[in-house]
Write a protein that holds these residues in place. Structure first.
Motif, short mmCIF file in Angstrom:
data_model
loop_
_atom_site.label_atom_id
_atom_site.label_comp_id
_atom_site.label_asym_id
_atom_site.label_seq_id
_atom_site.Cartn_x
_atom_site.Cartn_y
_atom_site.Cartn_z
N CYS A 79 0.86 -1.19 0.00
CA CYS A 79 0.00 0.00 0.00
C CYS A 79 0.90 1.23 0.00
N CYS A 82 0.02 3.56 3.48
CA CYS A 82 0.41 3.17 4.84
C CYS A 82 1.57 2.18 4.85
N VAL A 84 1.52 -1.07 4.19
CA VAL A 84 1.22 -2.46 4.51
C VAL A 84 1.49 -3.33 3.28
N CYS A 112 -4.25 -0.32 0.23
CA CYS A 112 -5.01 -1.33 0.97
C CYS A 112 -6.46 -0.83 1.06
N CYS A 115 -7.03 2.17 3.49
CA CYS A 115 -6.58 3.48 2.99
C CYS A 115 -7.47 3.95 1.85
ZN LIG Z 1 -2.90 1.31 3.45
#
Ligand SMILES: [Zn+2]
Length: 168
Positions: A79, A82, A84, A112, A115
């Motif tokens: 992502c 963030c 991830v 993700c 988000c």
């Molecule tokens: Zn994210």
């Protein structure tokens, strides 16, 4: 099926082929074997993993499809808001389509679900979300395709493929 990485005479990645095809190229003197596995497959020949053509081959530029799969691969399944890292990801339009954002390599990014939902129909600035990269079109079709193989099963190939960050 064992894939062999084929390098151009200039040592740039060209494509991949089967080990049978690679052996034929080596036996005919059209290619040299750079890397092999410690396994004899034909008379005294070892199983090749990387070969290099003796003559330079010109490659035409090929457009890479802007697909969800390719965007996720470009962003290394991470992502870009963030950070991830997982398999279940979505593609976000940085400038939302409702605000005139286009389906282009520099306007789509891996996000993700969390988000993507919290960004909603806003620009990153409006949503106060920072992008980790400036997205761009992948450089070359060949390197893009080969990098998928490298990540899965051919780490020995990685030293021949520049401009790809395998650890990202
Ligand atoms: Zn994210």
């Amino acid at each position: 099926m064992t894939k062999v990485l084929v390098l151009n005479a200039s040592y740039e990645p060209l494509n991949t082929c089967s080990w049978r095809r690679a052996i034929v190229l080596v036996l005919k003197g059209k290619a040299e074997q750079l890397e092999c596995e410690n396994k004899i497959i034909y008379s005294s020949h070892y199983l090749p993993t990387v070969i290099r053509l003796r003559n330079f081959v010109k490659i035409p530029y090929k457009e890479i499809n802007l697909s969800r799969k390719n965007v996720l691969h470009r962003d290394n399944y991470t992502c870009q808001y963030c950070g991830v890292h997982k398999k279940d990801l979505t593609v976000d339009h940085i400038i939302p389509k409702s605000k005139g954002g286009k389906d282009t390599w520099d306007n789509v990014i891996t996000a993700c679900l969390k988000c993507n939902v919290s960004k909603g129909n806003k620009t990153p600035k409006e949503a106060n979300m920072q992008l980790r990269i400036s997205p761009r079109r992948p450089q070359s079709q060949i390197e893009f395709e080969i990098s998928k193989f490298v990540m899965i099963n051919k780490p020995v190939w990685s030293k021949y493929i520049v401009n790809i960050d395998f650890n990202a």
